[in-house]
Design a protein around this motif. Structure first.
Motif, short mmCIF file in Angstrom:
data_model
loop_
_atom_site.label_atom_id
_atom_site.label_comp_id
_atom_site.label_asym_id
_atom_site.label_seq_id
_atom_site.Cartn_x
_atom_site.Cartn_y
_atom_site.Cartn_z
N GLN A 1 74.21 -4.62 1.33
CA GLN A 1 75.06 -4.27 0.20
C GLN A 1 76.44 -3.86 0.70
OE1 GLN A 1 73.03 -2.42 -3.26
NE2 GLN A 1 71.52 -1.81 -1.75
N ARG A 2 77.44 -4.19 -0.12
CA ARG A 2 78.82 -3.94 0.28
C ARG A 2 79.26 -2.51 -0.06
NH1 ARG A 2 82.74 -9.16 -0.19
NH2 ARG A 2 81.34 -10.66 0.79
N ILE A 3 80.06 -1.97 0.84
CA ILE A 3 80.71 -0.69 0.64
C ILE A 3 82.20 -0.93 0.84
CG2 ILE A 3 80.98 1.68 1.45
CD1 ILE A 3 78.11 1.54 2.47
N TYR A 4 83.02 -0.52 -0.13
CA TYR A 4 84.45 -0.78 -0.06
C TYR A 4 85.17 0.45 0.50
CZ TYR A 4 83.17 -4.73 -2.92
OH TYR A 4 82.58 -5.88 -3.38
N VAL A 5 85.89 0.24 1.60
CA VAL A 5 86.51 1.36 2.31
C VAL A 5 88.02 1.12 2.43
CG1 VAL A 5 84.42 1.94 3.59
CG2 VAL A 5 86.04 0.32 4.57
N LYS A 6 88.74 2.22 2.58
CA LYS A 6 90.21 2.17 2.64
C LYS A 6 90.68 3.14 3.71
CE LYS A 6 94.15 2.42 -0.56
NZ LYS A 6 94.54 1.00 -0.43
N GLY A 7 91.75 2.79 4.39
CA GLY A 7 92.27 3.62 5.47
C GLY A 7 92.56 5.04 5.03
N GLN A 8 92.08 6.02 5.79
CA GLN A 8 92.31 7.44 5.57
C GLN A 8 91.76 7.94 4.24
OE1 GLN A 8 96.35 8.63 6.48
NE2 GLN A 8 96.55 7.07 8.05
N VAL A 9 90.76 7.22 3.71
CA VAL A 9 90.03 7.67 2.52
C VAL A 9 88.57 7.85 2.92
CG1 VAL A 9 89.26 7.07 0.20
CG2 VAL A 9 91.59 6.52 0.92
N VAL A 10 88.01 9.02 2.63
CA VAL A 10 86.63 9.31 3.02
C VAL A 10 85.65 8.69 2.02
CG1 VAL A 10 84.92 11.15 3.31
CG2 VAL A 10 87.25 11.45 4.20
N THR A 11 84.65 8.00 2.55
CA THR A 11 83.56 7.44 1.75
C THR A 11 82.26 8.11 2.17
OG1 THR A 11 84.66 5.30 1.51
CG2 THR A 11 82.27 5.35 1.17
N VAL A 12 81.49 8.60 1.19
CA VAL A 12 80.25 9.32 1.46
C VAL A 12 79.07 8.57 0.85
CG1 VAL A 12 78.97 11.46 1.12
CG2 VAL A 12 81.43 11.54 1.52
N LEU A 13 78.06 8.30 1.67
CA LEU A 13 76.79 7.77 1.18
C LEU A 13 75.84 8.95 1.01
CD1 LEU A 13 78.15 5.34 2.82
CD2 LEU A 13 75.84 4.41 2.92
N GLU B 1 90.11 -10.27 5.75
CA GLU B 1 89.01 -11.06 6.31
C GLU B 1 88.04 -10.22 7.14
OE1 GLU B 1 92.39 -10.94 9.24
OE2 GLU B 1 92.18 -11.27 7.08
N GLU B 2 88.31 -8.92 7.31
CA GLU B 2 87.48 -8.09 8.17
C GLU B 2 86.25 -7.54 7.44
OE1 GLU B 2 89.86 -5.97 11.71
OE2 GLU B 2 90.45 -5.25 9.73
N GLY B 3 85.18 -7.35 8.20
CA GLY B 3 83.98 -6.70 7.70
C GLY B 3 83.19 -6.14 8.86
N PHE B 4 82.67 -4.94 8.72
CA PHE B 4 81.91 -4.29 9.79
C PHE B 4 80.55 -3.85 9.25
CE2 PHE B 4 86.40 -3.49 10.81
CZ PHE B 4 86.46 -4.10 12.05
N SER B 5 79.56 -3.86 10.14
CA SER B 5 78.21 -3.46 9.75
C SER B 5 78.00 -1.98 10.02
CB SER B 5 77.17 -4.27 10.53
OG SER B 5 77.18 -5.62 10.14
N LEU B 6 77.38 -1.32 9.05
CA LEU B 6 76.93 0.06 9.22
C LEU B 6 75.41 0.05 9.17
CD1 LEU B 6 77.45 3.20 9.23
CD2 LEU B 6 77.29 3.05 6.72
N ARG C 1 83.75 -3.40 3.73
CA ARG C 1 84.79 -4.37 3.40
C ARG C 1 85.98 -3.65 2.75
NH1 ARG C 1 86.33 -8.62 4.39
NH2 ARG C 1 86.30 -9.74 2.41
N PRO C 2 87.18 -4.26 2.81
CA PRO C 2 88.32 -3.69 2.09
C PRO C 2 88.18 -3.93 0.59
CG PRO C 2 88.93 -5.77 3.10
CD PRO C 2 87.53 -5.47 3.58
N PRO C 3 88.82 -3.12 -0.25
CA PRO C 3 88.67 -3.28 -1.70
C PRO C 3 89.16 -4.62 -2.22
CG PRO C 3 89.58 -1.13 -1.17
CD PRO C 3 89.59 -1.92 0.10
N GLY C 4 90.19 -5.20 -1.60
CA GLY C 4 90.69 -6.50 -2.04
C GLY C 4 91.13 -6.50 -3.48
N ARG C 5 90.61 -7.47 -4.27
CA ARG C 5 91.03 -7.61 -5.66
C ARG C 5 90.24 -6.72 -6.61
NH1 ARG C 5 91.03 -14.20 -5.96
NH2 ARG C 5 92.23 -14.57 -4.07
N ARG C 6 89.42 -5.87 -6.06
CA ARG C 6 88.62 -4.99 -6.89
C ARG C 6 89.51 -4.16 -7.81
NH1 ARG C 6 85.18 0.10 -4.72
NH2 ARG C 6 83.47 0.02 -6.18
N GLU C 7 88.97 -3.74 -8.94
CA GLU C 7 89.73 -2.96 -9.91
C GLU C 7 90.36 -1.74 -9.23
OE1 GLU C 7 89.16 -0.71 -14.19
OE2 GLU C 7 87.41 -1.38 -13.07
#
Length: 307
Positions: A44-56, A97-102, A117-123
């Motif tokens: 499943q995809r997780i959308y991440v952004k530079g210097q923004v914390v994402t918590v699972l 084009e980048e994607g990393f596995s966690l 993955r980066p947010p890209g065209r996401r809302e």
């Protein structure tokens, strides 16, 4: 670049070449994820952004034992496991084009992969800020979390439908649509000044218009990037003196400008936006691109409001 214009007003047209000036408001994004039943299911995809914390955030009986990145060394802060949470923070934005596995190892010994993955065209172009992860979609907590997601989505859709309904009957949006279609002869506007500039990603040409009780700006955008699409994330219109946000009518010839293509963005400002109490004030128009960077600023003087 600064362009000084004759008369009593001035325009500031600025293209920020590589300057990381972020938009002030970041939309919080909280989602629900349910672990797939089949081990071979796609991550499943997780959308991440530079210097923004994402918590699972996992259920208590799934509390993660450890988490590791595959191929993302040096691109992220050290991945943290705190109680039943996994904490991620990219040091900079991922390329399209980048994607990393966690890989997360849970307390029941399962190793669960996720794709970053980066947010890209996401809302809103926003990162996931919290992901509530469950093993059983029919469990109480999973259903409650999914219900909250649905309510937020419905609220957003209702707000969009109401906005579309108002825009259908809006004179300013109709004028912005004509400007976007390059049919300025059918509008009451007269172009008074032009500006242009470019950075590595885009080339912009702008025109400022004077109108009867209104002002307008048109951006012609050419996407210079070889692989990355360009899109308008948002536009803000604020008072230079009071920083209060005003309404503005916006139309774009396309939602996304693909590499090598061009498009037009038309914006119309009603004269009431220039009022600060009973006094006319100068406004600042800010155009943000898809990654949240400030692409252009235009300063609008009340003298643009024709008689």
């Amino acid at each position: 670049m600064r362009i000084a214009l004759p008369g009593t007003w001035a325009l500031l047209g600025t293209l920020l070449a590589g300057a990381a000036v972020a938009e002030e408001h970041e939309h919080a994004v909280i989602r629900t994820l349910v672990l797939p039943e089949q081990p071979e299911a796609a991550p499943q995809r997780i959308y991440v952004k530079g210097q923004v914390v994402t918590v699972l955030r996992f259920e208590q009986d799934l509390a993660p034992l450890r988490a590791r990145l595959v191929g993302g060394e040096g691109r992220f802060e050290p991945v943290g496991v705190v109680g039943r949470k996994v904490v991620l923070e990219p040091r900079r934005d991922l390329a399209p084009e980048e994607g990393f596995s966690l890989l997360v190892t849970l307390s029941d010994a399962r190793e669960v992969p996720f794709l970053l993955r980066p947010p890209g065209r996401r809302e809103h172009g926003s990162a996931d800020q919290q992901l509530n992860v469950y093993k059983d979609r029919d469990g109480y907590e999973a259903m409650a979390s999914a219900l909250v997601d649905s309510e937020k989505e419905n609220k957003t859709l209702r707000a969009e439908n109401e906005r579309f309904r108002k825009e259908e009957s809006s004179e300013d949006h109709a004028l912005a649509a004509l400007l976007t279609a390059e049919s300025e002869a059918q509008t009451p506007f007269k172009g008074v000044e032009h500006f242009s500039g470019a950075d590595d990603d885009a080339e912009l040409e702008g025109t400022v218009y004077r109108g009867k009780g209104k002002a307008a700006v048109v951006f012609k955008v050419k996407n210079l990037h070889a692989v990355r699409s360009w899109s308008m994330k948002s536009v803000r219109l604020v008072g230079v003196a009071d920083a209060r946000e005003r309404s503005i009518a916006v139309r774009s010839s396309a939602a996304v400008f693909e590499p090598g293509t061009s498009g037009v963005i038309g914006l119309v400002v009603d004269g009431s936006a220039f009022l600060d109490g009973e006094t006319l004030t100068t406004l600042r128009l800010e155009l943000y691109r898809q990654d949240g960077l400030l692409q252009a600023i235009v300063q609008l003087d009340p003298a643009l409001l024709g008689k």
